[in-house]
Write a protein that holds these residues in place. Structure first.
Motif, PDB file in Angstrom:
ATOM      1  N   ARG A  79      -0.777  -2.819  -6.141  1.00  0.00           N
ATOM      2  CA  ARG A  79      -1.550  -4.044  -5.882  1.00  0.00           C
ATOM      3  C   ARG A  79      -0.970  -4.900  -4.750  1.00  0.00           C
ATOM      4  O   ARG A  79      -1.035  -6.118  -4.784  1.00  0.00           O
ATOM      5  CB  ARG A  79      -1.682  -4.894  -7.146  1.00  0.00           C
TER       6      ARG A  79
ATOM      7  N   GLU B 209      -0.489  -9.886  -2.621  1.00  0.00           N
ATOM      8  CA  GLU B 209      -0.290  -9.153  -3.863  1.00  0.00           C
ATOM      9  C   GLU B 209      -1.342  -9.691  -4.807  1.00  0.00           C
ATOM     10  O   GLU B 209      -1.551 -10.899  -4.888  1.00  0.00           O
ATOM     11  CB  GLU B 209       1.099  -9.397  -4.424  1.00  0.00           C
TER      12      GLU B 209
ATOM     13  N   TYR C 245      -3.194  -9.400  -8.741  1.00  0.00           N
ATOM     14  CA  TYR C 245      -2.940  -9.004 -10.111  1.00  0.00           C
ATOM     15  C   TYR C 245      -4.226  -8.544 -10.757  1.00  0.00           C
ATOM     16  O   TYR C 245      -5.310  -9.003 -10.422  1.00  0.00           O
ATOM     17  CB  TYR C 245      -2.319 -10.182 -10.878  1.00  0.00           C
TER      18      TYR C 245
ATOM     19  N   TRP D 118      -6.232  -7.206 -14.487  1.00  0.00           N
ATOM     20  CA  TRP D 118      -6.283  -7.356 -15.931  1.00  0.00           C
ATOM     21  C   TRP D 118      -7.446  -6.517 -16.417  1.00  0.00           C
ATOM     22  O   TRP D 118      -8.397  -6.267 -15.677  1.00  0.00           O
ATOM     23  CB  TRP D 118      -6.452  -8.820 -16.333  1.00  0.00           C
TER      24      TRP D 118
END
Length: 109
Positions: free
Chosen positions: A17, A32, A34, A36
């Motif tokens: 990522r 960067e 993230y 989920w």
């Protein structure tokens, strides 16, 4: 339109990522991000970010050609007011997106 000073392309995925440009000691992390839940959406977001410099360059070139009259909506479109309006909306959207990209990093007014 002002010429933006983006980190030079190509941008590429490195690690998990992370999008970066350059190599070795010249490598710069662009972002960067993230994820989920379902990683399919994160994978698609990552691909879009990686393609951003090329998408901006292509959109800028197409807009310049349209704005200069080199590319047109064609004679068929001229006979259909709805198609002309749709092309106008698309051109306005492209112009707006490019303006938004060139204003990145500047304080909101």
């Amino acid at each position: 339109m002002t010429v933006p000073t983006f980190t030079p392309a190509p941008w590429r995925r490195v690690g998990h990522r992370t999008i970066a440009a350059g190599t070795g000691p010249d490598r710069v992390t662009i972002c960067e991000h993230y994820s989920w839940g379902d990683c399919t959406e994160a994978d698609a977001n990552e691909a879009l970010i990686e393609a951003a410099p090329e998408l901006f360059a292509a959109a800028s070139e197409v807009f310049a050609l349209l704005d200069a009259g080199v590319l047109t909506v064609g004679t068929l479109a001229a006979d259909d007011p709805a198609r002309v309006a749709a092309c106008g909306r698309a051109l306005n959207a492209l112009q707006g997106a490019l303006a938004k990209a060139t204003a990145a990093g500047r304080p909101a007014s």
